[in-house]
Design a protein around this motif. Structure first.
Motif, PDB file in Angstrom:
ATOM      1  N   TYR A 162      -8.162  25.986 -42.775  1.00 62.68           N
ATOM      2  CA  TYR A 162      -8.941  24.881 -42.374  1.00 62.68           C
ATOM      3  C   TYR A 162     -10.425  25.133 -42.623  1.00 62.68           C
ATOM      4  O   TYR A 162     -10.199  26.630 -42.677  1.00 62.68           O
ATOM      5  CB  TYR A 162      -8.929  25.261 -40.857  1.00 62.68           C
ATOM      6  CG  TYR A 162      -9.445  25.909 -39.757  1.00 62.68           C
ATOM      7  CD1 TYR A 162     -10.465  26.384 -39.263  1.00 62.68           C
ATOM      8  CD2 TYR A 162      -8.202  26.504 -39.241  1.00 62.68           C
ATOM      9  CE1 TYR A 162     -10.425  27.755 -38.512  1.00 62.68           C
ATOM     10  CE2 TYR A 162      -7.988  28.018 -38.621  1.00 62.68           C
ATOM     11  CZ  TYR A 162      -9.886  28.555 -38.350  1.00 62.68           C
ATOM     12  OH  TYR A 162      -9.031  29.529 -38.100  1.00 62.68           O
ATOM     13  N   ARG A 163     -11.326  24.881 -42.880  1.00 64.67           N
ATOM     14  CA  ARG A 163     -12.373  25.269 -43.318  1.00 64.67           C
ATOM     15  C   ARG A 163     -13.610  25.874 -42.974  1.00 64.67           C
ATOM     16  O   ARG A 163     -13.743  25.447 -41.019  1.00 64.67           O
ATOM     17  CB  ARG A 163     -13.015  24.604 -44.043  1.00 64.67           C
ATOM     18  CG  ARG A 163     -12.463  23.979 -45.614  1.00 64.67           C
ATOM     19  CD  ARG A 163     -12.913  23.417 -46.135  1.00 64.67           C
ATOM     20  NE  ARG A 163     -13.299  21.623 -45.514  1.00 64.67           N
ATOM     21  CZ  ARG A 163     -13.042  20.438 -46.630  1.00 64.67           C
ATOM     22  NH1 ARG A 163     -13.529  20.627 -47.583  1.00 64.67           N
ATOM     23  NH2 ARG A 163     -13.397  19.850 -46.123  1.00 64.67           N
ATOM     24  N   VAL A 164     -14.171  26.604 -42.475  1.00 61.91           N
ATOM     25  CA  VAL A 164     -14.846  27.240 -41.849  1.00 61.91           C
ATOM     26  C   VAL A 164     -16.402  27.548 -42.435  1.00 61.91           C
ATOM     27  O   VAL A 164     -16.506  28.216 -43.890  1.00 61.91           O
ATOM     28  CB  VAL A 164     -15.061  28.818 -41.163  1.00 61.91           C
ATOM     29  CG1 VAL A 164     -16.457  29.789 -39.979  1.00 61.91           C
ATOM     30  CG2 VAL A 164     -13.370  29.036 -40.505  1.00 61.91           C
ATOM     31  N   GLY A 165     -17.081  26.363 -42.786  1.00 64.29           N
ATOM     32  CA  GLY A 165     -18.295  26.567 -43.927  1.00 64.29           C
ATOM     33  C   GLY A 165     -17.539  25.685 -45.361  1.00 64.29           C
ATOM     34  O   GLY A 165     -16.428  25.291 -45.338  1.00 64.29           O
ATOM     35  N   PRO A 166     -18.077  27.003 -46.242  1.00 67.25           N
ATOM     36  CA  PRO A 166     -17.373  27.057 -47.661  1.00 67.25           C
ATOM     37  C   PRO A 166     -16.259  27.912 -47.784  1.00 67.25           C
ATOM     38  O   PRO A 166     -15.382  27.289 -48.637  1.00 67.25           O
ATOM     39  CB  PRO A 166     -18.704  27.796 -47.998  1.00 67.25           C
ATOM     40  CG  PRO A 166     -19.079  28.598 -47.559  1.00 67.25           C
ATOM     41  CD  PRO A 166     -19.659  27.815 -45.650  1.00 67.25           C
ATOM     42  N   LEU A 167     -15.796  28.427 -46.306  1.00 69.52           N
ATOM     43  CA  LEU A 167     -14.691  28.965 -46.402  1.00 69.52           C
ATOM     44  C   LEU A 167     -13.361  29.071 -46.189  1.00 69.52           C
ATOM     45  O   LEU A 167     -13.439  28.134 -45.208  1.00 69.52           O
ATOM     46  CB  LEU A 167     -14.746  30.617 -45.881  1.00 69.52           C
ATOM     47  CG  LEU A 167     -15.726  31.781 -46.021  1.00 69.52           C
ATOM     48  CD1 LEU A 167     -16.700  33.178 -45.520  1.00 69.52           C
ATOM     49  CD2 LEU A 167     -16.196  31.636 -47.919  1.00 69.52           C
ATOM     50  N   TRP A 168     -12.123  29.270 -45.996  1.00 74.10           N
ATOM     51  CA  TRP A 168     -11.073  28.991 -45.805  1.00 74.10           C
ATOM     52  C   TRP A 168     -10.222  29.534 -45.111  1.00 74.10           C
ATOM     53  O   TRP A 168     -10.499  31.639 -45.164  1.00 74.10           O
ATOM     54  CB  TRP A 168     -10.091  28.249 -46.634  1.00 74.10           C
ATOM     55  CG  TRP A 168     -10.597  26.978 -47.875  1.00 74.10           C
ATOM     56  CD1 TRP A 168     -11.074  27.038 -49.145  1.00 74.10           C
ATOM     57  CD2 TRP A 168      -9.757  25.947 -47.281  1.00 74.10           C
ATOM     58  NE1 TRP A 168     -11.236  25.773 -49.033  1.00 74.10           N
ATOM     59  CE2 TRP A 168     -10.382  24.731 -48.060  1.00 74.10           C
ATOM     60  CE3 TRP A 168      -8.834  25.175 -46.927  1.00 74.10           C
ATOM     61  CZ2 TRP A 168      -9.828  23.676 -48.181  1.00 74.10           C
ATOM     62  CZ3 TRP A 168      -8.545  23.962 -45.933  1.00 74.10           C
ATOM     63  CH2 TRP A 168      -9.067  22.937 -46.956  1.00 74.10           C
ATOM     64  N   ASN A 169      -9.899  29.679 -44.189  1.00 79.12           N
ATOM     65  CA  ASN A 169      -8.668  29.950 -43.003  1.00 79.12           C
ATOM     66  C   ASN A 169      -7.618  29.541 -42.684  1.00 79.12           C
ATOM     67  O   ASN A 169      -7.131  28.355 -42.850  1.00 79.12           O
ATOM     68  CB  ASN A 169      -9.526  30.533 -41.346  1.00 79.12           C
ATOM     69  CG  ASN A 169      -8.709  31.463 -41.149  1.00 79.12           C
ATOM     70  OD1 ASN A 169      -7.791  31.821 -40.846  1.00 79.12           O
ATOM     71  ND2 ASN A 169      -9.465  31.913 -39.970  1.00 79.12           N
ATOM     72  N   PHE A 170      -6.960  30.965 -43.734  1.00 79.08           N
ATOM     73  CA  PHE A 170      -5.475  29.877 -43.962  1.00 79.08           C
ATOM     74  C   PHE A 170      -4.354  31.176 -43.038  1.00 79.08           C
ATOM     75  O   PHE A 170      -3.464  31.160 -42.966  1.00 79.08           O
ATOM     76  CB  PHE A 170      -5.128  30.640 -45.034  1.00 79.08           C
ATOM     77  CG  PHE A 170      -5.098  30.214 -46.097  1.00 79.08           C
ATOM     78  CD1 PHE A 170      -5.257  28.495 -46.473  1.00 79.08           C
ATOM     79  CD2 PHE A 170      -5.879  31.270 -46.885  1.00 79.08           C
ATOM     80  CE1 PHE A 170      -5.790  28.290 -47.889  1.00 79.08           C
ATOM     81  CE2 PHE A 170      -7.644  30.021 -47.998  1.00 79.08           C
ATOM     82  CZ  PHE A 170      -6.757  29.160 -47.622  1.00 79.08           C
ATOM     83  N   ALA A 171      -5.211  31.771 -41.662  1.00 74.93           N
ATOM     84  CA  ALA A 171      -3.846  32.270 -40.107  1.00 74.93           C
ATOM     85  C   ALA A 171      -2.787  31.639 -39.907  1.00 74.93           C
ATOM     86  O   ALA A 171      -1.960  32.181 -39.742  1.00 74.93           O
ATOM     87  CB  ALA A 171      -4.917  32.381 -39.549  1.00 74.93           C
ATOM     88  N   ASP A 172      -2.970  30.223 -40.195  1.00 86.19           N
ATOM     89  CA  ASP A 172      -1.986  29.241 -39.050  1.00 86.19           C
ATOM     90  C   ASP A 172      -1.498  28.682 -40.496  1.00 86.19           C
ATOM     91  O   ASP A 172      -0.738  27.408 -40.016  1.00 86.19           O
ATOM     92  CB  ASP A 172      -2.362  28.168 -38.305  1.00 86.19           C
ATOM     93  CG  ASP A 172      -3.294  29.231 -36.958  1.00 86.19           C
ATOM     94  OD1 ASP A 172      -2.443  30.240 -36.900  1.00 86.19           O
ATOM     95  OD2 ASP A 172      -4.094  29.420 -36.202  1.00 86.19           O
ATOM     96  N   ALA A 173      -1.720  28.349 -41.720  1.00 89.49           N
ATOM     97  CA  ALA A 173      -1.077  28.162 -43.038  1.00 89.49           C
ATOM     98  C   ALA A 173       0.135  27.842 -43.028  1.00 89.49           C
ATOM     99  O   ALA A 173       1.406  29.314 -42.861  1.00 89.49           O
ATOM    100  CB  ALA A 173      -1.930  28.271 -43.916  1.00 89.49           C
ATOM    101  N   ARG A 174       0.930  26.540 -43.957  1.00 92.35           N
ATOM    102  CA  ARG A 174       1.864  26.928 -43.175  1.00 92.35           C
ATOM    103  C   ARG A 174       2.880  27.277 -44.621  1.00 92.35           C
ATOM    104  O   ARG A 174       2.266  27.833 -45.190  1.00 92.35           O
ATOM    105  CB  ARG A 174       3.137  25.199 -43.734  1.00 92.35           C
ATOM    106  CG  ARG A 174       2.472  24.430 -41.514  1.00 92.35           C
ATOM    107  CD  ARG A 174       2.810  22.729 -43.143  1.00 92.35           C
ATOM    108  NE  ARG A 174       2.924  22.172 -41.416  1.00 92.35           N
ATOM    109  CZ  ARG A 174       3.538  21.058 -41.526  1.00 92.35           C
ATOM    110  NH1 ARG A 174       3.710  20.364 -42.365  1.00 92.35           N
ATOM    111  NH2 ARG A 174       3.676  20.237 -40.234  1.00 92.35           N
ATOM    112  N   THR A 175       4.060  27.921 -44.659  1.00 93.54           N
ATOM    113  CA  THR A 175       4.842  28.758 -45.734  1.00 93.54           C
ATOM    114  C   THR A 175       5.265  26.896 -46.745  1.00 93.54           C
ATOM    115  O   THR A 175       5.795  27.159 -45.625  1.00 93.54           O
ATOM    116  CB  THR A 175       6.130  29.756 -44.859  1.00 93.54           C
ATOM    117  OG1 THR A 175       5.379  31.113 -44.464  1.00 93.54           O
ATOM    118  CG2 THR A 175       6.690  29.784 -46.582  1.00 93.54           C
ATOM    119  N   LEU A 176       4.871  27.331 -47.651  1.00 93.53           N
ATOM    120  CA  LEU A 176       5.175  26.508 -48.542  1.00 93.53           C
ATOM    121  C   LEU A 176       6.583  26.886 -49.792  1.00 93.53           C
ATOM    122  O   LEU A 176       6.588  27.684 -50.377  1.00 93.53           O
ATOM    123  CB  LEU A 176       3.942  25.818 -49.172  1.00 93.53           C
ATOM    124  CG  LEU A 176       3.221  25.311 -49.049  1.00 93.53           C
ATOM    125  CD1 LEU A 176       1.696  25.218 -49.748  1.00 93.53           C
ATOM    126  CD2 LEU A 176       2.923  24.763 -47.458  1.00 93.53           C
TER     127      LEU A 176
END
Length: 228
Positions: A162-176
């Motif tokens: 998910y995005r926080v302003g112009p930045l991305w947060n990948f803490a909960d991103a899936r393993t692909l």
């Protein structure tokens, strides 16, 4: 015979017509009843694919052969060039058993993992896809083919970042786990590079380099995608 004069070499015929005929008849019988498991302890794996259960197993015919289209050895390069074993620092390259381990997690409801088929739709129709995977063509992550905002929506809605302003947060991103046609295919490598360029963590990206060619080379189950 003169000591410096050697007899002419003649080719040796290894197989007579009778021998070839015997082999043609005997080989099917010799291989007909030999079990073909995935491993000695794993005969098959049931996974969920598009709302139904698909059994992944190896073709039981000991004389089964790979599709002729996948037996081609010399596709034009570019674009079909040999890919490196390590596609990028920190991205793990997987074999079939590791892919099956991730599929076990997916089939038991683990939402933190996603198996992605990065090929364009015509390749899926031509060769099938790995059960349990989803189709996300490399074009959907590439800004030359898809608007940047649409790519961002895919990364948020499907991949879990998910995005926080112009930045991305990948803490909960899936393993692909990404794959395409094989070691000569650049579609999944392109997706991987695009994701890394966005900041997606390398340790959350896995690559099945052998792809659908390696999968089918081992006689493993594939499924046809739904019609568009």
């Amino acid at each position: 015979m003169h000591p410096l004069k050697r007899p002419a070499c003649r080719p040796t015929i290894t197989f007579t017509l009778t021998t070839l005929l015997w082999l043609a008849c005997a080989l099917p019988a010799m291989g007909a009843d030999q079990p073909v498991g995935i491993t000695a302890e794993l005969p098959y794996l049931d996974v969920k694919h598009e709302g139904r259960v698909i059994r992944i197993e190896r073709n039981p015919d000991n004389l089964n052969m790979i599709d002729p289209d996948l037996a081609l050895t010399s596709r034009a390069c570019p674009p079909f060039c040999i890919q490196p074993v390590v596609i990028a620092p920190g991205v793990e390259t997987l074999g079939e058993l590791e892919v099956l381990d991730y599929l076990k997690r997916i089939s038991t409801g683990d939402k933190s993992v996603l198996l992605i088929d990065s090929r364009e739709p015509e390749w899926l129709q031509r060769f099938g896809m790995i059960p349990g995977s989803i189709s996300l063509s490399w074009t959907h992550l590439h800004p030359q083919h898809t608007p940047v905002e649409k790519i961002a929506e895919t990364v948020e809605d499907l991949l879990g970042a998910y995005r926080v302003g112009p930045l991305w947060n990948f803490a909960d991103a899936r393993t692909l786990v990404l794959y395409c046609n094989g070691a000569w295919c650049g579609q999944s490598p392109t997706s991987i590079r695009q994701l890394l360029g966005m900041g997606y963590p390398a340790h959350k990206i896995k690559w099945y380099r052998s792809g659908i060619q390696g999968w089918k080379l081992l006689g493993l189950t594939t499924v046809q995608p739904r019609s568009p």
